[in-house]
Design a protein around this motif. Structure first.
Motif, short mmCIF file in Angstrom:
data_model
loop_
_atom_site.label_atom_id
_atom_site.label_comp_id
_atom_site.label_asym_id
_atom_site.label_seq_id
_atom_site.Cartn_x
_atom_site.Cartn_y
_atom_site.Cartn_z
N ALA A 7 0.84 -1.20 0.00
CA ALA A 7 0.00 0.00 0.00
C ALA A 7 0.87 1.24 0.00
CB ALA A 7 -0.93 0.02 1.22
N VAL A 9 1.24 4.91 1.38
CA VAL A 9 0.79 5.69 2.53
C VAL A 9 1.29 7.13 2.37
CG1 VAL A 9 0.89 5.95 5.04
CG2 VAL A 9 0.85 3.66 4.02
N ARG A 170 -6.35 -5.31 6.25
CA ARG A 170 -6.03 -3.96 5.76
C ARG A 170 -6.72 -2.86 6.56
NH1 ARG A 170 -7.98 -4.47 -0.34
NH2 ARG A 170 -7.21 -6.59 0.00
N LYS A 171 -7.96 -3.08 6.99
CA LYS A 171 -8.68 -2.05 7.74
C LYS A 171 -8.04 -1.82 9.10
CE LYS A 171 -11.85 1.01 8.37
NZ LYS A 171 -11.80 2.28 7.58
N GLU A 174 -4.80 0.16 8.57
CA GLU A 174 -5.11 1.56 8.31
C GLU A 174 -5.49 2.28 9.61
OE1 GLU A 174 -8.02 4.32 5.47
OE2 GLU A 174 -8.17 2.14 5.42
N THR A 175 -6.27 1.63 10.44
CA THR A 175 -6.64 2.21 11.74
C THR A 175 -5.41 2.44 12.60
OG1 THR A 175 -8.80 1.13 11.67
CG2 THR A 175 -8.02 1.89 13.82
N ILE A 177 -2.43 3.12 11.57
CA ILE A 177 -1.70 4.29 11.05
C ILE A 177 -2.39 5.58 11.46
CG2 ILE A 177 -0.88 5.45 8.97
CD1 ILE A 177 -0.69 2.66 7.66
N VAL A 178 -3.72 5.60 11.37
CA VAL A 178 -4.47 6.78 11.81
C VAL A 178 -4.19 7.08 13.28
CG1 VAL A 178 -6.78 7.70 12.24
CG2 VAL A 178 -6.29 6.52 10.08
N LEU A 200 -3.41 10.92 8.29
CA LEU A 200 -3.33 10.03 7.13
C LEU A 200 -4.13 10.61 5.99
CD1 LEU A 200 -2.46 7.30 5.89
CD2 LEU A 200 -4.57 6.32 6.83
N GLU A 202 -3.65 9.32 2.56
CA GLU A 202 -3.88 8.29 1.53
C GLU A 202 -3.43 6.94 2.06
OE1 GLU A 202 -2.56 7.07 -3.05
OE2 GLU A 202 -1.78 8.90 -2.12
N PHE A 203 -4.26 5.93 1.84
CA PHE A 203 -3.92 4.54 2.12
C PHE A 203 -4.49 3.73 0.97
CE2 PHE A 203 -4.65 0.33 3.86
CZ PHE A 203 -3.47 0.06 4.53
N SER A 204 -3.69 3.49 -0.05
CA SER A 204 -4.20 2.85 -1.26
C SER A 204 -3.42 1.59 -1.56
CB SER A 204 -4.12 3.81 -2.45
OG SER A 204 -2.81 4.29 -2.65
#
Length: 206
Positions: A7, A9, A170-171, A174-175, A177-178, A200, A202-204
């Motif tokens: 991903a 970031v 992945r969720k 992402e959490t 990182i936030v 954050l 972008e998380f793609s």
């Protein structure tokens, strides 16, 4: 393998980013001539800054690995959290992660402007400068002066991560990182004065 994900970031700093890297130059093997006095060395930042030959500032991947790992401590899984799981699988792929403004990497001027912490409003600060701040030595309780390269809020970084989505979905990552941006931060002065916080952007998945 389908469960191995990459991903991109992208983050944006909401607080000052301070660079105080403890590398080999911070404690040289041979004695060198000292400048200033004990506890106040104006050239200290030269030994702890991270910049390339073009004076472009960067951070190491270990900074973000540790930041995201401790962000995982705030994400619950059963009776525990994700700290150990993230540590076991996360890889930050970039060797140098450049600190940018909206358009390009931020360069440290030569010579840089030296500014005492808290004396200027954010909008009056240059993109990068040398910050002078007083700190307390925890062992001696004495007050020392520190000189650190700093970047004003609004700085940006982008990097690529790789991990096993079976270990951490992945969720949840992402959490983590936030939460890392809100509660942990990156760089120096995180715990003492709340530096290095970010959002954050972008998380793609690549």
């Amino acid at each position: 393998m389908a469960n191995i994900l990459q991903a991109k970031v992208s983050i944006e700093g909401t607080r000052t980013l301070a660079i105080h890297h403890f590398g080999v130059d911070a404690l040289p093997l041979e004695a060198k001539e000292k400048d200033g006095v004990a506890g106040n060395s104006p050239n200290e930042w030269k030994k702890t800054v991270l910049m390339d030959e073009e004076r472009q500032l960067f951070l190491l991947p270990t900074y973000f690995f540790g930041c995201i790992k401790y962000g995982g401590k705030t994400v619950k899984r059963g009776k525990g959290n994700l700290l150990a799981d993230i540590a076991s699988t996360l890889q930050v792929m970039d060797e140098q992660i450049y600190i940018c403004n909206e358009d390009e990497p931020i360069q440290l001027p030569d010579p840089p402007q030296v500014i005492e912490a808290g004396t200027l409003k954010t909008e009056k600060l240059p993109d990068s400068y040398v910050e002078v701040i007083g700190v307390r030595n925890p062992s001696t309780k004495a007050r020392n002066i520190r000189y650190r390269v700093a970047v004003k809020p609004g700085w940006r970084c982008s990097f690529t991560i790789l991990w096993d989505s079976v270990v951490v979905d992945r969720k949840s990552l992402e959490t983590a990182i936030v939460n890392a941006g809100t509660l942990v931060g990156v760089g120096d002065g995180r715990g003492s004065i709340g530096y290095g916080r970010f959002e954050l952007k972008e998380f793609s998945i690549l």
